[in-house]
Write a protein that holds these residues in place. Structure first.
Motif, PDB file in Angstrom:
ATOM      1  N   SER A   2      60.934  52.996  56.720  1.00 19.26           N
ATOM      2  CA  SER A   2      60.374  52.134  55.332  1.00 19.26           C
ATOM      3  C   SER A   2      61.677  51.225  54.844  1.00 19.26           C
ATOM      4  O   SER A   2      60.714  50.454  54.160  1.00 19.26           O
ATOM      5  CB  SER A   2      60.067  53.447  54.305  1.00 19.26           C
ATOM      6  OG  SER A   2      61.011  54.144  53.657  1.00 19.26           O
ATOM      7  N   LEU A   3      62.623  51.295  55.352  1.00 18.42           N
ATOM      8  CA  LEU A   3      63.172  50.087  54.474  1.00 18.42           C
ATOM      9  C   LEU A   3      63.786  49.068  54.549  1.00 18.42           C
ATOM     10  O   LEU A   3      63.927  48.018  53.722  1.00 18.42           O
ATOM     11  CB  LEU A   3      65.232  51.185  54.709  1.00 18.42           C
ATOM     12  CG  LEU A   3      65.447  52.491  53.902  1.00 18.42           C
ATOM     13  CD1 LEU A   3      66.685  52.843  54.741  1.00 18.42           C
ATOM     14  CD2 LEU A   3      65.456  52.079  52.492  1.00 18.42           C
ATOM     15  N   PHE A   4      62.609  48.559  55.705  1.00 21.12           N
ATOM     16  CA  PHE A   4      62.489  47.352  56.024  1.00 21.12           C
ATOM     17  C   PHE A   4      61.647  47.088  56.885  1.00 21.12           C
ATOM     18  O   PHE A   4      61.215  48.199  56.977  1.00 21.12           O
ATOM     19  CB  PHE A   4      63.926  46.260  55.877  1.00 21.12           C
ATOM     20  CG  PHE A   4      63.987  47.204  58.106  1.00 21.12           C
ATOM     21  CD1 PHE A   4      63.992  46.370  59.053  1.00 21.12           C
ATOM     22  CD2 PHE A   4      64.740  47.992  58.093  1.00 21.12           C
ATOM     23  CE1 PHE A   4      64.560  46.554  60.405  1.00 21.12           C
ATOM     24  CE2 PHE A   4      65.560  48.575  59.535  1.00 21.12           C
ATOM     25  CZ  PHE A   4      64.826  47.841  60.253  1.00 21.12           C
ATOM     26  N   THR A  75      77.146  47.817  55.579  1.00 21.21           N
ATOM     27  CA  THR A  75      76.227  46.696  56.343  1.00 21.21           C
ATOM     28  C   THR A  75      74.952  46.327  55.820  1.00 21.21           C
ATOM     29  O   THR A  75      74.554  45.722  55.438  1.00 21.21           O
ATOM     30  CB  THR A  75      75.520  47.753  57.249  1.00 21.21           C
ATOM     31  OG1 THR A  75      77.027  48.015  58.169  1.00 21.21           O
ATOM     32  CG2 THR A  75      74.830  47.009  58.631  1.00 21.21           C
ATOM     33  N   MET A  76      73.966  47.302  54.700  1.00 16.69           N
ATOM     34  CA  MET A  76      72.851  47.108  54.018  1.00 16.69           C
ATOM     35  C   MET A  76      73.312  45.391  53.530  1.00 16.69           C
ATOM     36  O   MET A  76      72.356  44.768  53.008  1.00 16.69           O
ATOM     37  CB  MET A  76      72.113  47.982  53.160  1.00 16.69           C
ATOM     38  CG  MET A  76      71.525  48.817  54.326  1.00 16.69           C
ATOM     39  SD  MET A  76      71.084  50.824  53.518  1.00 16.69           S
ATOM     40  CE  MET A  76      69.162  49.414  52.846  1.00 16.69           C
ATOM     41  N   ALA A  77      74.465  46.089  52.096  1.00 15.77           N
ATOM     42  CA  ALA A  77      74.255  45.097  51.494  1.00 15.77           C
ATOM     43  C   ALA A  77      74.715  44.130  51.723  1.00 15.77           C
ATOM     44  O   ALA A  77      74.329  42.430  51.524  1.00 15.77           O
ATOM     45  CB  ALA A  77      75.460  45.676  50.100  1.00 15.77           C
ATOM     46  N   LEU A  78      76.007  43.612  52.523  1.00 19.64           N
ATOM     47  CA  LEU A  78      76.434  42.620  53.548  1.00 19.64           C
ATOM     48  C   LEU A  78      75.324  41.938  54.272  1.00 19.64           C
ATOM     49  O   LEU A  78      75.319  40.675  54.050  1.00 19.64           O
ATOM     50  CB  LEU A  78      77.680  43.043  54.631  1.00 19.64           C
ATOM     51  CG  LEU A  78      78.189  41.812  55.156  1.00 19.64           C
ATOM     52  CD1 LEU A  78      79.173  41.162  53.739  1.00 19.64           C
ATOM     53  CD2 LEU A  78      79.355  42.519  55.900  1.00 19.64           C
ATOM     54  N   GLU A  79      74.886  42.368  55.014  1.00 17.19           N
ATOM     55  CA  GLU A  79      73.132  41.414  55.273  1.00 17.19           C
ATOM     56  C   GLU A  79      72.234  41.198  54.895  1.00 17.19           C
ATOM     57  O   GLU A  79      72.190  40.005  54.512  1.00 17.19           O
ATOM     58  CB  GLU A  79      71.980  42.860  56.347  1.00 17.19           C
ATOM     59  CG  GLU A  79      71.563  42.360  57.329  1.00 17.19           C
ATOM     60  CD  GLU A  79      70.948  42.663  58.510  1.00 17.19           C
ATOM     61  OE1 GLU A  79      69.559  42.936  59.240  1.00 17.19           O
ATOM     62  OE2 GLU A  79      70.802  44.008  58.055  1.00 17.19           O
TER      63      GLU A  79
END
Length: 386
Positions: A2-4, A75-79
């Motif tokens: 559900s996060l993306f 990873t999430m913030a960088l992406e």
């Protein structure tokens, strides 16, 4: 997931944390500054310090250290930032004017920023380090923390690991090598270590932070002692980025060295927390390793995988499993391997299917296996005053 929007991905399931950073005590400024993985680590650190009874000022800051493991960092913030400044990858040259509006982007680039956040939370001014050895990062960070205490570099070390890898780029990477389960219609039963019908691991996320200190130091301050770390060893197979030799001799050697450092014999081991990722090669590899290192004891001791219930959170999982092992010792219980309905005929150990088991656990062996050939073994034992 559900996060993306995972539409179109091969594997569309994951073990997501029900996590509200504000409700967990973070400020809006901290949420804006930190990646989800860093948020996990900071919240876990605060919980660990409270559980250990370590109020500010009880230990000199220069005697508090930090050892944090992570496989994929922020990873999430960088992406998310790259998607923003590149118009979802449409621009080869990123929009520098948008990048200027991302003041915390550097923190997302370097995994050591997570160790810094933990150090600030704990008021730690001794050694602070980040450990990244793939899926053994959590065990290795705890092992490094124990080493800092043993060599006298710190009286207290906040050690553990965190990962929040449920993002398009991470899911795509594991899709490519077909490492994750495609049981998308039945996610609750998709993680099936040691089962005949297993088809890969279920990606997870999370963090666990532990307070490490010398046993006498803990007793003097009246701390609750869950267990002691009595043996730790690492090995590498220098073989393949994702492949494993079926004989398991690399992991077996790590287990033998850890036992030797602990002054223990195979028959002293009461429970094995397996890596148990749910891939065919891993389950066979570590089953062979247990037999090679423990001999006949391998068939007598219960073995289980909590990844069957919480998924595989990459670098974080080793720390989460260390916490689970500490609780297994304290409560004399062996957690089960969920979803093990059809045992693989090639795997013939006691994998504790379905139900937790009452069992005296004076010594627990926890192992990890990471892409790149990393193999780690740790022995935890009941403390004399636990």
């Amino acid at each position: 997931i559900s996060l993306f929007d995972a539409t179109g991905f091969r594997s569309r399931i994951a073990a997501e944390c029900d996590f509200d950073p504000i409700a967990s005590g973070l400020t809006e400024q901290e949420v804006a500054r930190m990646d989800r993985a860093a948020q996990f680590a900071v919240v876990s650190t605060a919980e660990a310090l409270a559980d250990a009874g370590l109020e500010p000022g009880r230990v000199a800051p220069e005697r508090i250290g930090v050892s944090v493991g992570t496989a994929v960092g922020c990873t999430m913030a960088l992406e998310d930032a790259y998607v923003d400044v590149s118009d979802r990858g449409a621009r080869w040259e990123v929009d520098a004017t948008r990048a200027a509006d991302l003041p915390h982007l550097y923190r997302a680039l370097v995994p050591s920023s997570i160790a810094a956040e933990v150090a600030w939370t704990a008021g730690a001014e001794a050694a602070a380090c980040a450990v990244s050895t793939g899926c053994t990062s959590g065990l290795d960070a705890v092992g490094q923390g124990a080493h800092l205490v043993a060599e006298g570099a710190a009286d207290i070390v906040i050690a553990g690991a965190t990962d929040a890898p449920i993002s398009p780029i991470t899911v795509a990477c594991f899709d490519t090598i077909k490492a994750t389960s495609i049981n998308n219609t039945d996610p609750a039963h998709a993680s099936r270590p040691f089962d005949r019908d297993r088809d890969g691991f279920v990606l997870g996320e999370g963090a666990a932070m532990l307070v490490l200190e010398d046993a006498e130091h803990a007793r003097r301050r009246g701390a609750h002692i869950y267990c002691e770390i009595v043996g730790y060893a690492q090995r590498s197979n220098a073989y393949h980025m994702t492949g494993l030799k079926p004989d398991g001799l690399d992991m077996a050697e790590a287990i033998r060295v850890a036992l030797g450092r602990a002054g223990l014999r195979p028959e002293d081991v009461d429970y094995i927390n397996a890596h148990g990722s749910g891939t065919k090669q891993n389950d066979r590899h570590e089953t062979a390793a247990f037999k090679a290192s423990l001999g006949r004891r391998a068939w007598q001791v219960p073995v289980s995988s909590i990844k069957s219930m919480i998924g595989h959170s990459l670098g974080a999982i080793g720390a989460l499993e260390a916490a689970a092992c500490a609780l297994a010792i304290e409560h004399d219980v062996v957690p089960p391997t969920a979803n093990l309905h059809h045992p693989d005929p090639d795997l013939d150990l006691d994998y504790v299917p379905h139900q937790a088991r009452r069992h005296v656990n004076d010594v627990v062996l926890s192992v990890g296996s990471g892409f790149g050939g990393f193999q780690t073994a740790m022995l935890l034992a009941r403390g004399a005053a636990a």
